[in-house]
Design an enzyme around this catalytic site. Structure first.
Site, mmCIF file in Angstrom:
data_model
loop_
_atom_site.group_PDB
_atom_site.id
_atom_site.type_symbol
_atom_site.label_atom_id
_atom_site.label_comp_id
_atom_site.label_asym_id
_atom_site.label_seq_id
_atom_site.Cartn_x
_atom_site.Cartn_y
_atom_site.Cartn_z
ATOM 1 C CB THR A 41 -0.896 0.050 1.260
ATOM 2 O OG1 THR A 41 -0.059 -0.066 2.413
ATOM 3 C CG2 THR A 41 -1.925 -1.070 1.267
ATOM 4 C CB SER A 73 30.438 -6.088 5.203
ATOM 5 O OG SER A 73 29.515 -7.078 5.646
ATOM 6 N N GLY A 126 16.335 -11.233 3.361
ATOM 7 C CA GLY A 126 15.435 -11.907 2.423
ATOM 8 C C GLY A 126 14.211 -12.538 3.057
ATOM 9 N N GLY A 128 11.721 -10.623 4.620
ATOM 10 C CA GLY A 128 10.599 -9.687 4.695
ATOM 11 C C GLY A 128 10.582 -8.791 5.916
ATOM 12 C CB SER A 130 12.778 -3.904 6.283
ATOM 13 O OG SER A 130 11.519 -4.001 5.706
ATOM 14 C CB SER A 131 18.054 -7.039 5.988
ATOM 15 O OG SER A 131 17.820 -7.478 4.661
ATOM 16 C CB SER A 132 17.463 -3.572 1.880
ATOM 17 O OG SER A 132 16.054 -3.527 1.861
ATOM 18 C CD GLU A 164 15.488 -0.349 -0.976
ATOM 19 O OE1 GLU A 164 15.262 -1.160 -1.889
ATOM 20 O OE2 GLU A 164 15.880 -0.684 0.169
ATOM 21 C CG ASP A 176 10.483 -1.899 3.978
ATOM 22 O OD1 ASP A 176 9.345 -2.142 4.432
ATOM 23 O OD2 ASP A 176 10.974 -2.499 3.019
#
Length: 388
Positions: A41, A73, A126, A128, A130-132, A164, A176
């Protein structure tokens, strides 16, 4: 501050000292998130109900006197390094997030010196949650603090969204990043993407808990299908506006407008959007009345809509939802996130969480020969930064 988070910050700071022979001067952190209801949404200016969870990305940083950017990292045991103003092509996905954040920040605010940083996170990738977005928000908070940028929180999350769009080529909404920045401990957020505003509702769940089950399926289709849904809904809105001059945007749409859409697929997409916005408002009402059976029913209705009208589910997600709904102590279940993999979220009685986890794990292993990961998260505050 959350005790878990403090421990992780100390560990990341120690790793920084190992790698860069000295202590960092500041730390920033950003949590992952769950989304109770209101899926797909955000890019259509609708409503959703997210909350930050006790999984974080942490950035420890120290400015350098020269123009070199060096970022390590900790999770990947990998390092990217380049000089400001010199060409650089990020290789891996984590590098694209980092380079995107630094470049977009640097185009807006002057980067007059380099820095060294360590990034660490325990937000599952991966699945869902929202790691990104957590990487973007943590790093943007670190940059804001390091360069004393005059940037408010809303500007910050919008800049993260641009990462993004421009560097990952995903036309994502703001859900997110907004949830990662603005969440409050023990609260659920009613997020209105049309107004870019949020209200908070008490998440006192009494004898109920939010349980996530990870399909362990990586979402190969998610990026392309996401962009496809953005196009389909935009095209549908355009057609409706050409036939009804009173419609200015998505939030003007009601069920009566569905008959104005000539494409049956686009009609289904808009039906999901209109009804999902209604479900968010009903979920807030159910929560305020502590009506958890109604809240669960709304979750299940959301999944059916995402599966049938928006078509972003997959067999593994459907299997986990169906298995959960067999159990009398599960009030409702749905897929969560972009779809085509990731995880489900279920409303489960606290005293039955162990039984629920065992049942889902056994059933999923029997069907797919995959061990699902079950998580019960705490709701925490959004992102922040401070000098060490």
């Amino acid at each position: 501050m959350n005790a878990e988070l403090e421990k992780y910050i100390q560990n990341t700071s120690s790793y920084f000292e190992e790698k860069y022979s000295g202590a960092p001067t500041l730390v920033a952190y950003a949590p992952g998130r769950i989304n109770i209801i209101g899926e797909h949404t955000d890019y259509n200016l609708g409503l959703s109900m997210p909350a930050a969870i006790n999984r974080w990305v942490i950035v420890c940083l120290r400015p350098r006197p020269d123009q070199v950017i060096s970022v390590t990292s900790q999770n990947y045991h990998d390092k990217m390094e380049y000089t400001l103003g010199q060409p650089f092509t990020p290789a891996d996905s984590w590098e694209k997030y980092v380079y995107g954040c630094i470049t977009i920040f640097g185009n807006q605010y002057k980067l007059n010196q380099g820095f060294e940083a360590v990034i660490w996170g325990n937000v599952p990738i991966g699945s869902g949650v929202s790691s990104s977005a957590a990487i973007e928000v943590a790093l943007m908070n670190a940059l804001r603090a390091a360069y004393a940028a005059d940037m408010d929180d809303l500007t910050l999350v919008k800049m993260c969204q641009r990462v993004e769009h421009e560097y990952l080529k995903v036309n994502s909404g703001l859900l997110d990043q907004y949830a990662s920045q603005f969440s409050r401990e023990g609260k659920l957020m009613i997020l209105d993407f049309n107004q870019l505003s949020s209200d908070y509702v008490d998440a006192d769940m009494k004898e109920w808990a939010w349980i996530l089950a990870d399909t362990k399926v990586k979402r190969e289709l998610a990026g392309s299908k996401y962009s496809e849904r953005v196009r389909e809904t935009a095209d549908a809105l355009k057609e409706i506006k050409s036939k009804d001059s009173s419609v200015q945007g998505f939030r003007d749409l009601t069920e009566k407008h569905l008959s104005l859409i000539s494409d049956p697929v686009q009609q289904k997409r808009i039906r999901h959007l209109v009804l999902e916005n209604q479900r968010v408002l009903k979920a807030a009402e159910a929560l305020s009345q502590k009506n958890f059976e109604e809240l669960g029913a709304l979750l299940t209705a959301s999944h059916q809509s995402l599966r049938d009208d928006y078509e972003v589910s997959c067999p593994e997600l459907d299997f986990l939802v169906d298995a959960a709904l067999q159990l009398p102590y599960c009030a409702g279940s749905r897929m969560m996130g972009g779809g085509f993999g990731g995880c489900t979220i279920s409303l489960v009685r606290k005293d039955a969480v162990h039984k629920f986890s065992n049942f889902l794990t056994d059933e999923y292993a029997r069907e797919y020969d995959i061990v699902t990961e079950i998580n019960n998260y705490q709701l925490v505050d959004g992102a922040g930064s401070y000098k060490l």
